[in-house]
Design a protein around this motif. Structure first.
Motif, PDB file in Angstrom:
ATOM      1  N   UNK A 103       0.836  -1.202   0.000  1.00  0.00           N
ATOM      2  CA  UNK A 103       0.000   0.000   0.000  1.00  0.00           C
ATOM      3  C   UNK A 103       0.871   1.252   0.000  1.00  0.00           C
ATOM      4  N   UNK A 104       1.874   1.285   0.839  1.00  0.00           N
ATOM      5  CA  UNK A 104       2.761   2.444   0.926  1.00  0.00           C
ATOM      6  C   UNK A 104       3.519   2.654  -0.385  1.00  0.00           C
ATOM      7  N   UNK A 105       3.971   1.569  -1.007  1.00  0.00           N
ATOM      8  CA  UNK A 105       4.694   1.670  -2.274  1.00  0.00           C
ATOM      9  C   UNK A 105       3.790   2.160  -3.394  1.00  0.00           C
ATOM     10  N   UNK A 106       2.537   1.694  -3.396  1.00  0.00           N
ATOM     11  CA  UNK A 106       1.581   2.102  -4.428  1.00  0.00           C
ATOM     12  C   UNK A 106       1.302   3.600  -4.356  1.00  0.00           C
ATOM     13  N   UNK A 107       1.164   4.124  -3.156  1.00  0.00           N
ATOM     14  CA  UNK A 107       0.930   5.560  -2.984  1.00  0.00           C
ATOM     15  C   UNK A 107       2.077   6.360  -3.595  1.00  0.00           C
ATOM     16  N   UNK A 108       3.290   5.854  -3.442  1.00  0.00           N
ATOM     17  CA  UNK A 108       4.463   6.572  -3.928  1.00  0.00           C
ATOM     18  C   UNK A 108       4.656   6.458  -5.444  1.00  0.00           C
ATOM     19  N   UNK A 110       2.211   5.150  -8.022  1.00  0.00           N
ATOM     20  CA  UNK A 110       1.088   5.046  -8.962  1.00  0.00           C
ATOM     21  C   UNK A 110       1.175   6.050 -10.125  1.00  0.00           C
ATOM     22  N   UNK A 111       1.537   7.332  -9.888  1.00  0.00           N
ATOM     23  CA  UNK A 111       1.644   8.270 -11.019  1.00  0.00           C
ATOM     24  C   UNK A 111       2.620   7.808 -12.106  1.00  0.00           C
ATOM     25  N   UNK A 112       3.707   7.170 -11.705  1.00  0.00           N
ATOM     26  CA  UNK A 112       4.687   6.686 -12.677  1.00  0.00           C
ATOM     27  C   UNK A 112       4.093   5.575 -13.528  1.00  0.00           C
ATOM     28  N   UNK A 113       3.294   4.695 -12.909  1.00  0.00           N
ATOM     29  CA  UNK A 113       2.686   3.595 -13.662  1.00  0.00           C
ATOM     30  C   UNK A 113       1.624   4.110 -14.632  1.00  0.00           C
ATOM     31  N   UNK A 114       0.944   5.183 -14.268  1.00  0.00           N
ATOM     32  CA  UNK A 114      -0.040   5.773 -15.177  1.00  0.00           C
ATOM     33  C   UNK A 114       0.661   6.270 -16.442  1.00  0.00           C
ATOM     34  N   UNK A 115       1.759   6.988 -16.276  1.00  0.00           N
ATOM     35  CA  UNK A 115       2.511   7.496 -17.424  1.00  0.00           C
ATOM     36  C   UNK A 115       3.088   6.344 -18.237  1.00  0.00           C
ATOM     37  N   UNK A 116       3.598   5.327 -17.560  1.00  0.00           N
ATOM     38  CA  UNK A 116       4.156   4.162 -18.260  1.00  0.00           C
ATOM     39  C   UNK A 116       3.112   3.533 -19.168  1.00  0.00           C
ATOM     40  N   UNK A 117       1.916   3.329 -18.634  1.00  0.00           N
ATOM     41  CA  UNK A 117       0.842   2.710 -19.419  1.00  0.00           C
ATOM     42  C   UNK A 117       0.479   3.562 -20.624  1.00  0.00           C
ATOM     43  N   UNK A 155      -5.241   7.241 -11.406  1.00  0.00           N
ATOM     44  CA  UNK A 155      -6.158   6.328 -12.078  1.00  0.00           C
ATOM     45  C   UNK A 155      -5.653   4.897 -11.902  1.00  0.00           C
ATOM     46  N   UNK A 156      -6.572   3.989 -11.675  1.00  0.00           N
ATOM     47  CA  UNK A 156      -6.173   2.601 -11.458  1.00  0.00           C
ATOM     48  C   UNK A 156      -5.722   2.324 -10.045  1.00  0.00           C
ATOM     49  N   UNK A 157      -5.849   3.321  -9.155  1.00  0.00           N
ATOM     50  CA  UNK A 157      -5.373   3.131  -7.786  1.00  0.00           C
ATOM     51  C   UNK A 157      -6.208   2.096  -7.035  1.00  0.00           C
ATOM     52  N   UNK A 158      -7.533   2.106  -7.267  1.00  0.00           N
ATOM     53  CA  UNK A 158      -8.412   1.160  -6.557  1.00  0.00           C
ATOM     54  C   UNK A 158      -8.078  -0.285  -6.911  1.00  0.00           C
ATOM     55  N   UNK A 159      -8.036  -0.656  -8.213  1.00  0.00           N
ATOM     56  CA  UNK A 159      -7.605  -2.029  -8.515  1.00  0.00           C
ATOM     57  C   UNK A 159      -6.160  -2.280  -8.100  1.00  0.00           C
ATOM     58  N   UNK A 160      -5.356  -1.208  -8.067  1.00  0.00           N
ATOM     59  CA  UNK A 160      -3.989  -1.351  -7.580  1.00  0.00           C
ATOM     60  C   UNK A 160      -3.955  -1.759  -6.120  1.00  0.00           C
ATOM     61  N   UNK A 220      -6.633  -2.576 -14.143  1.00  0.00           N
ATOM     62  CA  UNK A 220      -5.869  -1.366 -13.842  1.00  0.00           C
ATOM     63  C   UNK A 220      -5.352  -0.703 -15.117  1.00  0.00           C
ATOM     64  N   UNK A 221      -4.803  -1.498 -16.045  1.00  0.00           N
ATOM     65  CA  UNK A 221      -4.267  -0.951 -17.290  1.00  0.00           C
ATOM     66  C   UNK A 221      -5.373  -0.331 -18.135  1.00  0.00           C
ATOM     67  N   UNK A 222      -6.540  -0.962 -18.163  1.00  0.00           N
ATOM     68  CA  UNK A 222      -7.643  -0.426 -18.961  1.00  0.00           C
ATOM     69  C   UNK A 222      -8.179   0.876 -18.375  1.00  0.00           C
ATOM     70  N   UNK A 223      -8.158   1.000 -17.079  1.00  0.00           N
ATOM     71  CA  UNK A 223      -8.602   2.243 -16.454  1.00  0.00           C
ATOM     72  C   UNK A 223      -7.621   3.381 -16.731  1.00  0.00           C
ATOM     73  N   UNK A 224      -6.345   3.039 -16.915  1.00  0.00           N
ATOM     74  CA  UNK A 224      -5.322   4.057 -17.140  1.00  0.00           C
ATOM     75  C   UNK A 224      -5.178   4.446 -18.603  1.00  0.00           C
ATOM     76  N   UNK A 225      -5.796   3.686 -19.502  1.00  0.00           N
ATOM     77  CA  UNK A 225      -5.701   3.950 -20.934  1.00  0.00           C
ATOM     78  C   UNK A 225      -6.405   5.260 -21.295  1.00  0.00           C
ATOM     79  N   UNK A 226      -5.732   6.106 -22.093  1.00  0.00           N
ATOM     80  CA  UNK A 226      -6.298   7.399 -22.475  1.00  0.00           C
ATOM     81  C   UNK A 226      -7.282   7.304 -23.635  1.00  0.00           C
TER      82      UNK A 226
END
Length: 289
Positions: A103-108, A110-117, A155-160, A220-226
């Motif tokens: 949980x702590x790692x995800x908070x730190x 998640x924004x990077x994973x959104x950009x990656x996706x 985005x995607x934090x909940x399934x994360x 999670x990936x589908x929620x982050x897709x633009x």
């Protein structure tokens, strides 16, 4: 060897992200018949460079995620053990420590994973607005924040959050296998193992965790897709089930396993060897004369 693995891992990263989004209903999403077909098609259309979309944020994301995870996990685990590394925790406490670290790692991160996706999914730029075209990781972070705010970066934090179970299951399996193995040999649970033993336990734990928790990564990936919009995680789940049944939740599993299992093995082996070296008593470390 490490250099070639990084290149192959980067190629699988793009294919794995595309497979997540290939729901058969979104016309702009590329469709492939398999892993080899995807390689050939992408190289023909975009060149070798197309296989490396999203590499930079993935390196940042993976490095920071593993760093935070090991940091938080070991701190929590040491606190539960009361400072005694030879105190066995059992499956329940191992999962608790890993879940809290997740949980702590995800908070730190998640924004990077959104950009990656999103960088991986810039497969059609003809009809995409300028604020959804990203030149790189920093540009992606800034544009998402300006147009979508903090909510866009998470985005995607909940399934994360559900995905925290992946790390918890993996670490619990890994730790329990090591402990049971050493107890079977009547040795302390914190004794150093061989490289082959670390690699074996890491691979098995990753396969078990990936197989059990993979569907959340698709959601999670589908929620982050633009390119597509869902009204939340539950809407994404129901739409995937309605149009693709259970198979939709396991799209991209093969390239994902090819990508993450070797990476996990190397990561755990490196971590174990470095941590054992750093925790050795000063008297045991022979300084050069």
């Amino acid at each position: 060897m490490i250099k070639h693995h990084r290149k192959f891992n980067s190629c699988c990263l793009y294919l794995y992200s595309i497979c997540h989004l290939n729901d058969g209903r979104t016309a702009t999403v590329p469709r492939y018949d398999g892993l080899s077909s995807a390689f050939v098609t992408i190289v023909k259309k975009e060149g070798v460079r197309g296989l490396y979309r999203g590499v930079t944020p993935n390196v940042w994301g993976s490095g920071s995620a593993w760093g935070f995870y090991f940091l938080f996990y070991n701190a929590i685990k040491t606190w539960i053990q009361g400072g005694n590394a030879r105190t066995p925790l059992g499956p329940g406490l191992h999962m608790l420590a890993a879940a809290e670290a997740g949980v702590l790692s995800l908070v730190m991160t998640n924004p990077i994973w959104v950009v990656k996706t999103r960088l991986c999914l810039q497969y059609s730029e003809e009809h995409v607005a300028d604020n959804k075209r990203y030149k790189g990781m920093v540009d992606g972070l800034l544009k998402i924040y300006r147009t979508e705010g903090i909510r866009g970066l998470y985005r995607g934090f909940v399934p994360g959050m559900f995905g925290v179970s992946h790390g918890a299951l993996q670490f619990m399996t890994y730790e329990e296998m090591k402990n049971r193995y050493n107890q079977y040999r009547n040795l302390p649970i914190d004794i150093k193992l061989t490289s082959v033993e670390y690699l074996t336990f890491a691979a098995i734990s990753k396969l078990i965790a990936a197989g059990a928790t993979y569907p959340y990564q698709v959601v999670r990936a589908r929620l982050q897709d633009q390119h597509r919009t869902y009204n939340g995680a539950w809407h994404c789940i129901t739409e995937t089930w309605r149009h693709e049944t259970w198979r939709g939740f396991y799209k991209g599993l093969k390239p994902n396993l090819i990508r993450v299992v070797p990476a996990t093995m190397v990561t755990f082996l490196t971590y174990e060897n470095v941590s054992h070296y750093m925790l050795r008593p000063a008297a045991d470390i022979k300084l050069p004369s």
